[in-house]
Design a protein around this motif. Structure first.
Motif, mmCIF file in Angstrom:
data_model
loop_
_atom_site.group_PDB
_atom_site.id
_atom_site.type_symbol
_atom_site.label_atom_id
_atom_site.label_comp_id
_atom_site.label_asym_id
_atom_site.label_seq_id
_atom_site.Cartn_x
_atom_site.Cartn_y
_atom_site.Cartn_z
ATOM 1 N N ALA A 203 35.734 29.279 29.999
ATOM 2 C CA ALA A 203 36.623 29.603 28.878
ATOM 3 C C ALA A 203 37.307 30.945 29.091
ATOM 4 C CB ALA A 203 35.827 29.611 27.574
ATOM 5 N N PHE A 204 36.557 31.917 29.580
ATOM 6 C CA PHE A 204 37.136 33.255 29.760
ATOM 7 C C PHE A 204 38.218 33.229 30.829
ATOM 8 C CE2 PHE A 204 37.348 37.797 30.432
ATOM 9 C CZ PHE A 204 37.046 38.312 29.178
ATOM 10 N N ARG A 205 37.971 32.549 31.933
ATOM 11 C CA ARG A 205 38.976 32.438 32.988
ATOM 12 C C ARG A 205 40.215 31.705 32.486
ATOM 13 N NH1 ARG A 205 39.045 34.621 38.237
ATOM 14 N NH2 ARG A 205 40.183 32.754 38.811
ATOM 15 N N ASP A 206 40.012 30.643 31.723
ATOM 16 C CA ASP A 206 41.144 29.862 31.224
ATOM 17 C C ASP A 206 42.017 30.671 30.267
ATOM 18 O OD1 ASP A 206 40.331 27.695 32.698
ATOM 19 O OD2 ASP A 206 39.460 26.592 31.006
ATOM 20 N N VAL A 207 41.405 31.472 29.424
ATOM 21 C CA VAL A 207 42.151 32.188 28.389
ATOM 22 C C VAL A 207 42.724 33.509 28.902
ATOM 23 C CG1 VAL A 207 41.965 33.333 26.142
ATOM 24 C CG2 VAL A 207 40.863 31.110 26.517
ATOM 25 N N TYR A 208 41.935 34.255 29.665
ATOM 26 C CA TYR A 208 42.362 35.606 30.057
ATOM 27 C C TYR A 208 42.743 35.751 31.526
ATOM 28 C CZ TYR A 208 40.640 36.901 25.467
ATOM 29 O OH TYR A 208 40.435 36.983 24.109
ATOM 30 N N GLY A 209 42.492 34.734 32.334
ATOM 31 C CA GLY A 209 42.904 34.790 33.735
ATOM 32 C C GLY A 209 42.054 35.681 34.611
ATOM 33 N N LEU A 210 40.933 36.159 34.092
ATOM 34 C CA LEU A 210 39.998 37.004 34.834
ATOM 35 C C LEU A 210 38.579 36.524 34.581
ATOM 36 C CD1 LEU A 210 41.335 40.558 33.875
ATOM 37 C CD2 LEU A 210 41.623 39.466 36.099
ATOM 38 N N SER A 211 37.693 36.796 35.504
ATOM 39 C CA SER A 211 36.282 36.539 35.238
ATOM 40 C C SER A 211 35.764 37.613 34.290
ATOM 41 C CB SER A 211 35.477 36.570 36.538
ATOM 42 O OG SER A 211 35.444 37.885 37.052
ATOM 43 N N PRO A 212 34.650 37.368 33.578
ATOM 44 C CA PRO A 212 34.104 38.408 32.708
ATOM 45 C C PRO A 212 33.784 39.702 33.456
ATOM 46 C CG PRO A 212 33.154 36.290 32.134
ATOM 47 C CD PRO A 212 33.951 36.069 33.391
ATOM 48 N N SER A 213 33.293 39.606 34.690
ATOM 49 C CA SER A 213 32.978 40.821 35.447
ATOM 50 C C SER A 213 34.237 41.599 35.808
ATOM 51 C CB SER A 213 32.193 40.481 36.712
ATOM 52 O OG SER A 213 32.953 39.653 37.584
ATOM 53 N N ASP A 214 35.319 40.890 36.163
ATOM 54 C CA ASP A 214 36.586 41.570 36.437
ATOM 55 C C ASP A 214 37.116 42.241 35.181
ATOM 56 O OD1 ASP A 214 36.815 41.067 39.151
ATOM 57 O OD2 ASP A 214 37.972 39.235 38.891
ATOM 58 N N TYR A 215 36.980 41.575 34.043
ATOM 59 C CA TYR A 215 37.450 42.157 32.788
ATOM 60 C C TYR A 215 36.640 43.397 32.440
ATOM 61 C CZ TYR A 215 38.826 42.768 27.954
ATOM 62 O OH TYR A 215 39.296 43.311 26.786
ATOM 63 N N GLN A 216 35.332 43.348 32.646
ATOM 64 C CA GLN A 216 34.501 44.518 32.359
ATOM 65 C C GLN A 216 34.910 45.702 33.232
ATOM 66 O OE1 GLN A 216 30.342 44.557 33.625
ATOM 67 N NE2 GLN A 216 29.770 45.334 31.601
ATOM 68 N N ARG A 217 35.157 45.447 34.519
ATOM 69 C CA ARG A 217 35.598 46.526 35.397
ATOM 70 C C ARG A 217 36.935 47.088 34.930
ATOM 71 N NH1 ARG A 217 36.697 43.851 39.592
ATOM 72 N NH2 ARG A 217 34.598 43.765 40.455
ATOM 73 N N GLN A 218 37.812 46.194 34.495
ATOM 74 C CA GLN A 218 39.115 46.628 34.007
ATOM 75 C C GLN A 218 38.974 47.476 32.751
ATOM 76 O OE1 GLN A 218 42.883 44.128 34.107
ATOM 77 N NE2 GLN A 218 42.166 43.833 32.020
ATOM 78 N N ALA A 219 38.066 47.094 31.855
ATOM 79 C CA ALA A 219 37.824 47.892 30.653
ATOM 80 C C ALA A 219 37.333 49.289 31.028
ATOM 81 C CB ALA A 219 36.810 47.191 29.750
ATOM 82 N N ARG A 220 36.497 49.363 32.046
ATOM 83 C CA ARG A 220 36.022 50.662 32.518
ATOM 84 C C ARG A 220 37.173 51.475 33.116
ATOM 85 N NH1 ARG A 220 30.291 48.811 35.428
ATOM 86 N NH2 ARG A 220 29.153 48.405 33.485
ATOM 87 N N LEU A 221 38.032 50.808 33.887
ATOM 88 C CA LEU A 221 39.182 51.497 34.467
ATOM 89 C C LEU A 221 40.109 52.037 33.388
ATOM 90 C CD1 LEU A 221 40.127 49.139 37.446
ATOM 91 C CD2 LEU A 221 39.464 51.545 37.626
ATOM 92 N N ARG A 222 40.358 51.254 32.363
ATOM 93 C CA ARG A 222 41.249 51.703 31.301
ATOM 94 C C ARG A 222 40.672 52.915 30.573
ATOM 95 N NH1 ARG A 222 43.519 46.074 28.524
ATOM 96 N NH2 ARG A 222 44.695 45.368 30.353
#
Length: 272
Positions: A203-222
């Protein structure tokens, strides 16, 4: 020529600009919390976005919506040169406040590559005003002109019902946003979403185009990016955002944003 990048960042509002040439650099899949518009000056950049491959060659404009994942690399050995402008959604809303478009919501772009000389000129003009000598009034005028040109290629964002996969993905995202510095497990996210680990990932990949781990890293980067922009030391920002150390932050910051944390800091705090 080799790879090079120059960065500019406004100190008082969500507005940034980048001028770069890349031959070897490969962007890791990432997204921005801003609208991002890039004008390719020379060469061509290839990237994937919305599940398809695209190429932006000289004179074309790349248009990425907020939170829209994409990557990027040179289409050939000669590389590409481009100018990129990042504009926060709130700032776009302010610019559109007196326009009819604002009444029906912020714009979304149907295509990530647009061939329009007028639009390319408007984005390039805004970039020039931001990084070059220009008065505050001239910059605001160029910003208004660029947003007006940009919105002619956009549609209004539709309301999204949080049901099915969208609801699962949103619950997972909320958990990641709240605890992005924590060492969360797949079981933690499944419990937050009330479903299986596999359903969470799909579901996460389908909706946001990233895996949950990639999104978490991105949140840390932001978060690290926000802290550095506010004047925080790079090592301190790395620790506060959840990175193992400064070198870990440096590596991922460069892969996703094309500049080092130090170069980003210097764009706003050149005396540091």
């Amino acid at each position: 020529m080799g790879d090079w990048a120059r960065y500019w960042r406004a100190a008082d509002r969500p507005l940034e600009a980048m001028h770069a040439h890349f031959e070897q650099h490969v962007y890791h899949r990432h997204s921005h919390d801003t609208y991002s518009f890039g004008v390719t000056e020379t060469g061509a950049q290839s990237f994937t976005c919305r599940g398809a491959a695209h190429t932006s060659s000289a004179g074309m404009v790349m248009a990425f919506n907020p939170d829209e994942p994409h990557d990027g690399h040179a289409a050939d050995a000669l590389g590409f040169t481009y100018r990129m402008v990042h504009i926060g959604p709130a700032l776009v809303g302010d610019v559109l406040a007196d326009r009819a478009e604002r009444e029906v919501g912020l714009p979304l772009f149907a295509e990530p590559v647009v061939a329009d000389a007028t639009l390319a000129g408007a984005v390039a003009g805004l970039h020039a005003a931001l990084v070059g000598p220009a008065t505050a009034l001239a910059r605001d005028e160029r910003l208004a002109a660029a947003v007006a040109a940009i919105t002619r290629h956009a549609r209004t964002a539709p309301a999204r019902r949080l049901t099915g996969a969208a609801g699962i993905a949103r619950r997972v995202r909320d958990r990641l946003d709240e605890e992005y510095t924590e060492d969360l497990t797949a079981a933690d996210l499944a419990a937050a979403a009330g479903t299986s680990r596999f359903a969470v990932y799909r579901a996460f990949r389908d909706v946001y185009g990233l895996s949950p781990s990639d999104y978490q890293r991105q949140a840390r980067l932001r978060q690290a990016r926000r802290l550095i922009g506010a004047g925080c030391g790079i090592a301190e920002a790395a620790a506060a955002a959840g990175f193992a150390d400064q070198s870990h932050l440096n590596r991922w910051f460069t892969r996703c944003y094309g500049v080092t944390p130090g170069a980003y800091r210097d764009a706003t705090h050149p005396a540091n």
